[in-house]
Design a protein around this motif. Structure first.
Motif, short mmCIF file in Angstrom:
data_model
loop_
_atom_site.label_atom_id
_atom_site.label_comp_id
_atom_site.label_asym_id
_atom_site.label_seq_id
_atom_site.Cartn_x
_atom_site.Cartn_y
_atom_site.Cartn_z
N GLU A 184 25.71 10.53 -13.42
CA GLU A 184 25.14 9.59 -12.45
C GLU A 184 25.86 8.24 -12.46
OE1 GLU A 184 20.64 8.64 -10.86
OE2 GLU A 184 20.95 9.15 -12.97
N GLU A 185 26.33 7.84 -13.65
CA GLU A 185 26.98 6.53 -13.78
C GLU A 185 28.41 6.51 -13.24
OE1 GLU A 185 26.92 4.72 -17.62
OE2 GLU A 185 24.86 5.32 -18.02
N VAL A 186 29.05 7.67 -13.15
CA VAL A 186 30.49 7.68 -12.86
C VAL A 186 30.88 8.25 -11.51
CG1 VAL A 186 31.20 7.67 -15.27
CG2 VAL A 186 30.79 9.85 -14.13
N THR A 187 30.01 9.05 -10.90
CA THR A 187 30.40 9.65 -9.62
C THR A 187 29.17 10.08 -8.82
OG1 THR A 187 31.71 11.41 -8.55
CG2 THR A 187 30.59 11.98 -10.60
N GLY A 188 29.32 10.06 -7.50
CA GLY A 188 28.30 10.61 -6.62
C GLY A 188 28.84 11.83 -5.90
N ASN A 189 30.03 12.26 -6.31
CA ASN A 189 30.71 13.37 -5.64
C ASN A 189 30.57 14.63 -6.49
OD1 ASN A 189 32.26 14.59 -3.67
ND2 ASN A 189 34.21 13.96 -4.57
N ILE A 190 29.37 15.24 -6.45
CA ILE A 190 29.03 16.34 -7.35
C ILE A 190 28.69 17.59 -6.54
CG2 ILE A 190 27.49 17.11 -9.20
CD1 ILE A 190 26.88 14.09 -9.70
N TYR A 191 29.38 18.67 -6.87
CA TYR A 191 29.12 19.97 -6.26
C TYR A 191 28.54 20.92 -7.30
CZ TYR A 191 31.92 18.47 -2.26
OH TYR A 191 32.40 17.80 -1.15
N VAL A 192 27.69 21.85 -6.85
CA VAL A 192 27.07 22.77 -7.81
C VAL A 192 27.11 24.20 -7.30
CG1 VAL A 192 25.53 21.00 -8.76
CG2 VAL A 192 24.72 22.44 -6.87
N VAL A 199 17.73 25.83 -8.92
CA VAL A 199 16.90 25.11 -9.89
C VAL A 199 16.75 23.66 -9.46
CG1 VAL A 199 16.73 24.33 -12.29
CG2 VAL A 199 17.53 26.65 -11.79
N HIS A 200 17.84 23.05 -9.01
CA HIS A 200 17.83 21.65 -8.57
C HIS A 200 16.80 21.44 -7.46
CE1 HIS A 200 19.83 17.69 -8.22
NE2 HIS A 200 19.65 17.82 -6.91
N GLU A 201 16.84 22.29 -6.44
CA GLU A 201 15.92 22.16 -5.31
C GLU A 201 14.48 22.38 -5.75
OE1 GLU A 201 16.53 21.40 -1.76
OE2 GLU A 201 18.05 20.48 -3.04
N PRO A 211 19.93 13.22 -9.41
CA PRO A 211 21.03 12.76 -8.56
C PRO A 211 21.33 13.75 -7.43
CG PRO A 211 21.60 12.51 -10.88
CD PRO A 211 20.33 13.30 -10.83
N ALA A 212 21.86 13.24 -6.32
CA ALA A 212 22.19 14.09 -5.17
C ALA A 212 23.39 14.98 -5.51
CB ALA A 212 22.51 13.23 -3.96
N VAL A 213 23.31 16.23 -5.07
CA VAL A 213 24.41 17.18 -5.26
C VAL A 213 24.64 17.94 -3.96
CG1 VAL A 213 23.86 17.46 -7.72
CG2 VAL A 213 22.92 19.08 -6.06
#
Length: 339
Positions: A184-192, A199-201, A211-213
């Motif tokens: 969360e501190e280093v990037t907002g560009n996260i794919y899963v 699980v996230h949803e 955090p948004a993915v």
């Protein structure tokens, strides 16, 4: 007769007529947490912590569920049962069982360092304590979580500078949420991966803040992954699904990475010893804090850990269970994995 016995279906409380984390279908199952080796389908009814409910529904489907809060007692055939934080994953609980003045605690899986997500492990005084020993060797001695997070962050930053995709491997339930916390501190560009997305949803819908993915699909353009971070389950490592990432580095997040040779064997570029289980000192501290007169060790390095406990004057025995394999994602469960 013992308050809890070890049967071919699981840990059974005859006085209360219920099982704890059974590995075969039973009438009444009390569940410590939603990993697949502890929560299996087919039972008539399930009792779990409130935060475990959406995860059980995701994993098992529609059943008869009953939920409680931590430290909220329920009575099953005059046996007092309560759930207490285990610190393993979201909703994970220890099961306290009391009958006629005798108290047993089934810990399930646990870790003693708070992670900011899973609840804080709570030592429960008891006569008998049933413990795991996944990392029950002295070589397993975790660095503080904030130091491991710092290592992950620096690795991601260096990959970004090099234009590489950072692929982090971790379980979809438990580990993935902690990896997100670190990122969360280093990037907002996260794919899963799809399994992690599910699980996230589920957790977002249950009210957890994460955090948004973005979910990876066959339509996700390959150029989107440049200098981004991807989180995938262990089942994806080495699969056809990974071929979409060209210029990438792979980092495995697992307690097994404490041993350097495991990183080489997994052909990983980096290994981070981020574990959802207690290390050697954590296990010892947990056992001693209960004040229990008898310890049963269910899975992990059972012989080493139980022998050491006996050497220091704590009566310990090994028991055979079907716990210990948390890897619940298979390629067939996620249609995107073969793309």
């Amino acid at each position: 007769m013992a308050l809890i016995s070890f049967t071919d279906k699981g840990m059974y409380c005859e006085a209360g007529q219920f099982y704890i984390d059974p590995w075969q279908p039973v009438n009444k199952a009390v569940i410590t947490h939603a990993h697949s080796d502890h929560a299996r389908p087919g039972s008539q009814s399930y009792l779990c912590h409130r935060d475990t409910l959406p995860l059980l529904k995701l994993r098992l489907g529609p059943y008869n569920y009953q939920t409680v809060e931590w430290n909220e007692p329920v009575y099953l055939n005059e046996v007092k049962v309560s759930l207490h934080p285990a610190g393993h994953i979201i909703g994970s609980s220890q099961i306290r069982v009391e009958h006629k003045g005798e108290v047993w605690v089934v810990s399930g899986d646990y870790k003693t360092e708070p992670d900011g997500i899973s609840g804080v492990f709570e030592p429960i005084p008891c006569h008998t304590f049933i413990s795991e020993s996944t990392f029950g060797l002295p070589i397993y001695n975790w660095k503080p979580q904030h130091e491991i997070y710092h290592d992950i962050q620096n690795w991601v930053r260096s990959n970004e500078v090099a234009g590489k995709t950072s692929v982090l491997i971790g379980y979809s339930l438990g580990k993935a949420q902690r990896i997100l916390q670190a990122l969360e501190e280093v990037t907002g560009n996260i794919y899963v991966h799809g399994a992690i997305w599910n699980v996230h949803e589920t957790l977002l819908q249950a009210g957890f803040k994460l955090p948004a993915v973005q979910r990876i699909t066959p339509e996700t353009p390959k150029e989107a992954f440049k200098s981004s971070v991807v989180i995938a389950p262990p089942s994806a490592d080495g699969s056809a699904w990974m071929r979409r990432f060209t210029n990438h580095s792979t980092g495995i997040c697992s307690g097994w990475m404490q041993v350097r040779g495991n990183q080489r064997r997994r052909n990983a570029d980096a290994g981070f010893a981020l574990s959802d289980h207690a290390d050697w000192q954590g296990l010892l501290q947990a056992v001693k804090a209960t004040g229990a007169q008898k310890i049963y060790i269910t899975h992990g390095f059972q012989s080493v850990f139980s022998r050491y406990l006996n050497e220091i004057g704590i009566d310990a025995s090994e028991v055979k269970t079907e716990f210990g394999n948390e890897e619940e994602e298979t390629q067939s469960q996620d249609p995107t994995i073969e793309q």
